[in-house]
Design a protein around this motif. Structure first.
Motif, PDB file in Angstrom:
ATOM      1  N   GLN A 157      -3.183  -3.803  12.618  1.00 23.62           N
ATOM      2  CA  GLN A 157      -2.015  -4.597  12.235  1.00 23.62           C
ATOM      3  C   GLN A 157      -2.295  -6.095  12.342  1.00 23.62           C
ATOM      4  O   GLN A 157      -1.392  -6.907  12.191  1.00 23.62           O
ATOM      5  N   ARG A 164       0.557  -0.639   5.891  1.00 24.87           N
ATOM      6  CA  ARG A 164       1.406   0.557   5.923  1.00 24.87           C
ATOM      7  C   ARG A 164       2.433   0.573   4.792  1.00 24.87           C
ATOM      8  O   ARG A 164       3.079   1.587   4.543  1.00 24.87           O
ATOM      9  N   SER A 198      -3.411   3.433   3.799  1.00 26.69           N
ATOM     10  CA  SER A 198      -3.750   2.137   4.402  1.00 26.69           C
ATOM     11  C   SER A 198      -5.034   1.542   3.823  1.00 26.69           C
ATOM     12  O   SER A 198      -5.163   0.316   3.744  1.00 26.69           O
TER      13      SER A 198
END
Length: 477
Positions: A157, A164, A198
């Motif tokens: 992240q 996502r 992803s």
């Protein structure tokens, strides 16, 4: 009889002798040899007369003397069996002499060598089933899990982009420069696949029989190597979650791997070479997969039982691609028979068959991000576009040309916003076309040998990953 004898005596006294007597030249009657007319005399009763043989005929061999065989006595009333012609006139077998092609063997070494040669000759022509290669895995990072217990499958992240999200980039741009090169394969790379959704990991399979998993972000390391095929690996395919993937290789085996642990979960084979493999994308059918085989069949396996549950056997050549369309209710297959067939899932009869005289085989097919089009790499150096909904007709307005791919299955891809089409070619170049105008916009020399695959990152505006037969995988931006 006496009359006959007297007529014989008078034989020879014809009209000439009568004429001679008229002129006074009279001769006495000729004396007849008694033996000459002996056979004409009547036999005297009670006596045996030896008749003179007049003309001796040559002795004739009796049939029984000529033909040696089983002959039946005609006096027999019953025949116990009826012999065939072969039985009656079978040739007499004498002692048979066998000749050997091999010289007499003196030593044990020569005998052993001869045994090996004979064993090889007997094996030749038989497709002996090869035992599956032993599977092992190598982890290339220090820790398989981080301090929170997350493995490398966890989506990062901290890369400046939301990996996502299901949203596609609004506008994509042409890649210009090379960002990174992944090296590790010792032979040509045959296919690359991005991690589902992803795309933070990249799976590659190679002709060096190995499969590798790479990071796309941060350090871009090789995370894990999967070893378990004895011949070149042709295709790989992730399941929907990315936790497992299938590999298809020239050793005739399909193997199911765990992406996280590297363990080989299952092996499948029907003793034919699998050319392509695909999981069924439906969430409730993740235990089923299909593989296009070298023996013209598409074979459907169930992972739970390890059994073949369906065969789609209509193609006339090796099956090269399988692509799911129409919300995964159908799939499209292409083959060396230069045709394109559309199948309903689990129904082994194609309901659509496209084969034009001008068509070439299409060994690489990609579905567009919006699910409306199929981009097919054709062997006549063109990319053809077919509609992927209901009609499956060729879109004659969209034909992409200008690259050289004849003889190579170069994978095509679309940019996420559907503005560009990318493809490698036989010269190692990356070609980029405009989707609307079909104009060739940009060309980059990407690899020394064939550029076999090009993938546009689904979350990035201008990142393209290519792989080639020079063993390298490159990231472009």
């Amino acid at each position: 009889m006496a009359a006959a004898a007297s007529s014989l005596v008078s034989y020879g006294s014809g009209s000439d002798s009568e004429n001679e007597s008229e002129f006074g030249n009279v001769t006495s009657p000729q004396k007849v040899d008694p033996d000459a007319a002996a056979h004409l005399q009547p036999l005297k009763p009670g006596t045996i007369t030896a008749l003179a043989v007049l003309n001796s005929a040559p002795e004739v061999a009796v049939k029984e003397d000529v033909e040696t065989g089983v002959h039946l006595d005609p006096a027999l009333k019953e025949v116990t069996y009826n012999p065939t012609y072969e039985t009656m006139f079978a040739p007499e077998v004498t002692d048979v002499v066998f000749f050997s092609y091999y010289p007499p063997i003196d030593s044990k070494d020569e005998q052993k060598e001869l045994d090996e040669i004979l064993a090889k000759r007997q094996k030749r022509g038989k497709n002996e089933e090869e035992a599956p290669a032993e599977e092992k895995t190598v982890l290339h990072v220090k820790e398989a899990y981080d301090y929170q217990g997350r493995s490398y499958l966890h989506v990062p992240q901290d890369v400046g982009i939301n990996l996502r999200s299901a949203d596609v980039p609004e506008k994509c741009y042409l890649p210009k420069k090379q960002l990174h090169v992944w090296t590790g394969h010792t032979k040509g790379v045959s296919a690359i696949r991005l991690f589902p959704v992803s795309a933070h990991l990249l799976l590659s399979c190679s002709m060096d029989c190995k499969i590798k998993l790479w990071e796309v972000y941060n350090d871009r390391r090789c995370v894990r190597t999967f070893i378990g095929h004895s011949k070149a690996v042709r295709d790989v395919c992730f399941n929907n979650s990315g936790t497992r993937f299938l590999s298809a290789a020239y050793d005739r085996y399909l193997k199911l791997w765990d992406s996280e642990t590297g363990q080989c979960i299952a092996r499948f084979t029907n003793r034919k070479v699998p050319y392509c493999v695909k999981f069924n994308p439906d969430e409730d059918k993740q235990q089923l997969f299909v593989a296009g085989m070298s023996d013209k069949k598409i074979v459907q396996w169930d992972i739970r039982s390890g059994e073949v549950v369906q065969e789609y056997d209509r193609h006339l050549g090796a099956v090269n691609t399988i692509t799911f369309v129409d919300e995964n209710r159908r799939f499209v297959s292409t083959s060396d028979d230069k045709s394109l067939r559309v199948w309903e899932w689990d129904i082994p009869v194609d309901f659509k068959y496209i084969a034009e005289p001008s068509m070439h085989s299409m060994p690489a097919v990609t579905l567009s991000p919006n699910g409306k089009w199929l981009a097919c790499q054709s062997m006549d150096n063109q990319i053809l576009i077919f509609g992927a909904q209901n009609r499956f007709r060729l879109n004659k307005k969209k034909i992409f040309k200008g690259h050289m791919v004849a003889g190579y299955a170069c994978q095509v891809d679309f940019s996420p916003d559907m503005s560009y089409v990318v493809s490698g070619d036989a010269d190692g170049k990356l070609n980029i076309w405009d989707w609307k105008t079909t104009k060739l916009y940009h060309r980059i020399k990407a690899h020394d040998k064939v550029c076999i695959s090009a993938l546009w990152h689904p979350h990035e505006t201008s990142k393209v990953i290519t792989c080639g037969w020079d063993g390298q995988i490159k990231l472009w931006d």
